[in-house]
Design a protein around this motif. Sequence first.
Motif, PDB file in Angstrom:
ATOM      1  N   UNK A   1      -7.213   6.094   1.452  1.00  0.00           N
ATOM      2  CA  UNK A   1      -6.891   4.825   0.769  1.00  0.00           C
ATOM      3  C   UNK A   1      -6.690   3.696   1.762  1.00  0.00           C
ATOM      4  N   UNK A   2      -6.085   3.989   2.926  1.00  0.00           N
ATOM      5  CA  UNK A   2      -5.885   2.960   3.933  1.00  0.00           C
ATOM      6  C   UNK A   2      -7.236   2.436   4.435  1.00  0.00           C
ATOM      7  N   UNK A   3      -8.146   3.335   4.717  1.00  0.00           N
ATOM      8  CA  UNK A   3      -9.454   2.913   5.242  1.00  0.00           C
ATOM      9  C   UNK A   3     -10.251   2.150   4.195  1.00  0.00           C
TER      10      UNK A   3
ATOM     11  N   UNK B   1      -0.618   0.042  13.545  1.00  0.00           N
ATOM     12  CA  UNK B   1      -0.655  -1.183  12.727  1.00  0.00           C
ATOM     13  C   UNK B   1       0.475  -2.124  13.137  1.00  0.00           C
ATOM     14  N   UNK B   2       1.694  -1.582  13.357  1.00  0.00           N
ATOM     15  CA  UNK B   2       2.835  -2.399  13.767  1.00  0.00           C
ATOM     16  C   UNK B   2       2.612  -3.001  15.150  1.00  0.00           C
ATOM     17  N   UNK B   3       1.871  -2.281  15.994  1.00  0.00           N
ATOM     18  CA  UNK B   3       1.580  -2.832  17.316  1.00  0.00           C
ATOM     19  C   UNK B   3       0.598  -3.997  17.232  1.00  0.00           C
ATOM     20  N   UNK B   4      -0.357  -3.914  16.293  1.00  0.00           N
ATOM     21  CA  UNK B   4      -1.333  -4.986  16.123  1.00  0.00           C
ATOM     22  C   UNK B   4      -0.728  -6.166  15.372  1.00  0.00           C
ATOM     23  N   UNK B   5       0.015  -5.888  14.320  1.00  0.00           N
ATOM     24  CA  UNK B   5       0.674  -6.939  13.520  1.00  0.00           C
ATOM     25  C   UNK B   5       2.169  -6.618  13.493  1.00  0.00           C
ATOM     26  N   UNK B   6       2.913  -7.032  14.508  1.00  0.00           N
ATOM     27  CA  UNK B   6       4.322  -6.628  14.631  1.00  0.00           C
ATOM     28  C   UNK B   6       5.179  -7.221  13.522  1.00  0.00           C
TER      29      UNK B   6
ATOM     30  N   UNK C   1       0.817  -1.200   0.000  1.00  0.00           N
ATOM     31  CA  UNK C   1       0.000   0.000   0.000  1.00  0.00           C
ATOM     32  C   UNK C   1       0.860   1.262   0.000  1.00  0.00           C
ATOM     33  N   UNK C   2       1.916   1.276   0.811  1.00  0.00           N
ATOM     34  CA  UNK C   2       2.801   2.441   0.863  1.00  0.00           C
ATOM     35  C   UNK C   2       3.525   2.648  -0.467  1.00  0.00           C
TER      36      UNK C   2
ATOM     37  N   UNK D   1      -3.073  10.997  11.823  1.00  0.00           N
ATOM     38  CA  UNK D   1      -1.797  11.061  11.111  1.00  0.00           C
ATOM     39  C   UNK D   1      -1.488   9.662  10.569  1.00  0.00           C
ATOM     40  N   UNK D   2      -0.989   9.590   9.324  1.00  0.00           N
ATOM     41  CA  UNK D   2      -0.709   8.273   8.740  1.00  0.00           C
ATOM     42  C   UNK D   2       0.429   7.567   9.470  1.00  0.00           C
ATOM     43  N   UNK D   3       1.416   8.329   9.969  1.00  0.00           N
ATOM     44  CA  UNK D   3       2.507   7.708  10.727  1.00  0.00           C
ATOM     45  C   UNK D   3       1.996   7.070  12.001  1.00  0.00           C
ATOM     46  N   UNK D   4       1.002   7.734  12.654  1.00  0.00           N
ATOM     47  CA  UNK D   4       0.402   7.127  13.843  1.00  0.00           C
ATOM     48  C   UNK D   4      -0.374   5.865  13.485  1.00  0.00           C
ATOM     49  N   UNK D   5      -1.000   5.884  12.309  1.00  0.00           N
ATOM     50  CA  UNK D   5      -1.717   4.679  11.857  1.00  0.00           C
ATOM     51  C   UNK D   5      -0.736   3.528  11.648  1.00  0.00           C
TER      52      UNK D   5
END
Length: 442
Positions: A40-42, A73-78, A24-25, A65-69
């Motif tokens: 686009x992420x949503x 995301x990394x916290x949910x799927x490390x 996506x990025x 903020x996309x960086x916060x997203x």
Amino acid sequence: MTKTLELFRGDCTAEKAQVWLRTLEGSFTESTKEETKLYKFERALYPGGAAEKWWTDLQAGDKSDFKKVVKAFDAKWPMPQYVARPQALVINEIKANKLRLEDVGQVVKDEDGLEVLALQAWVQRTRKLLADIPNGDVGMLLMEHVRDGLPIGVRKLIPTGQTLDTWEKWLVAVEAIDLHAINDLREEHRLGPAAGPLAHVLGTTHLLSPVRTPPVRNTPQYTPHVARLSQPEFIPTRQPTPPKYPPFTPSTPQRGPPPHMMGSSTLGGSATMRPGNLFARYPFPAPSSPSAGRGGPASLGGDPTRDAELARTLNTNPRLYAADAAGKQRYEADMTSWMANARDYAAFPFSPGTVAPGSKECWSCGVLTAPPHGAGSCTASTRIPRVEYNVRRFVGQILHPPGQRAGIMQINDTPYDPFGGYDPEQAIFEDEESGNGEELTY
């Protein structure tokens, strides 16, 4: 070939989740606005999936903020941690990475699900395995094991005039082999051993080249053997043997005594017995054939043993119905089902108001009167169907045979069709006037 980004469900491994986020990025550019990235992420989340539920439960501050997203995301799927595999295990996988000659030129799917040539998929696997070797095998010490994974014909197509001193150069050269050369290689493999000499002759012989005469060798002369045509062996034609006995016609039973008894008296005298005399009737019993003469039991299946078992079953356990409206409705439903299915005569439904077959009833109306009446003298206005008439006649002649009362043999339980595949609705019998009980057979 660009891989289409699929909607993210969130029920996959962390590694696949990170691959999806990187894909996506990769679709963003430096000029992509922050609002566009969040939109686009949503919109890339699968409706009703675990990822969309995670997005709904996410705090509003983490969506600004996309960086916060990405951090959430990394916290949910490390990000998975890389674990180096033993070198011996990687070498064994390199040895097992084989490409069959019949698969060369075929289209397969790689690890990402993209359709590529089998040779390109082999190069991708090899490149990934070599990356797991410490220092990437800079000295190309595993060249022998890697080359063994390719068919001999493909090895010959690798260019040798270039300087292939690194693994990447060598793999690129393998991947750049001409597709037409690969197809020629597969065709040669399909033709078999004869393709090599034939291709050599066609490739080296020119149409304008002089024809070379093979040298004449001094071989001993011999006379070829000429095969003679042998005369065909005479085989006499086998003449058919005339029948021992004249043909017997059951529909015309013999009347009177045999010809050899016409010249003498049964009492020992010399007087000639006259056929018109009552005592001169044929004294022998009727033929035992099921269809011979009037009054004999009708056996369309040709198996008297099973005929007797079926007749006994229909007599002792018949499917009878009352003559009221409910009985007629039930009879019509059962008869429709019986006609549409396998027609098991042991479960044949009889007309409402009739008696069990084999009760010395009338075969035309199915009713037992006192005194009993037969089909020839039946005056009933309502007649039973033709198929039921034939079934009742069949049971009556088995259970009450005319002339003699033979015992019923033991029978087996093998299911069979008593009418031998013959449609009883179309059956025509000689004795349409038969009724119930015995008859006097002359």
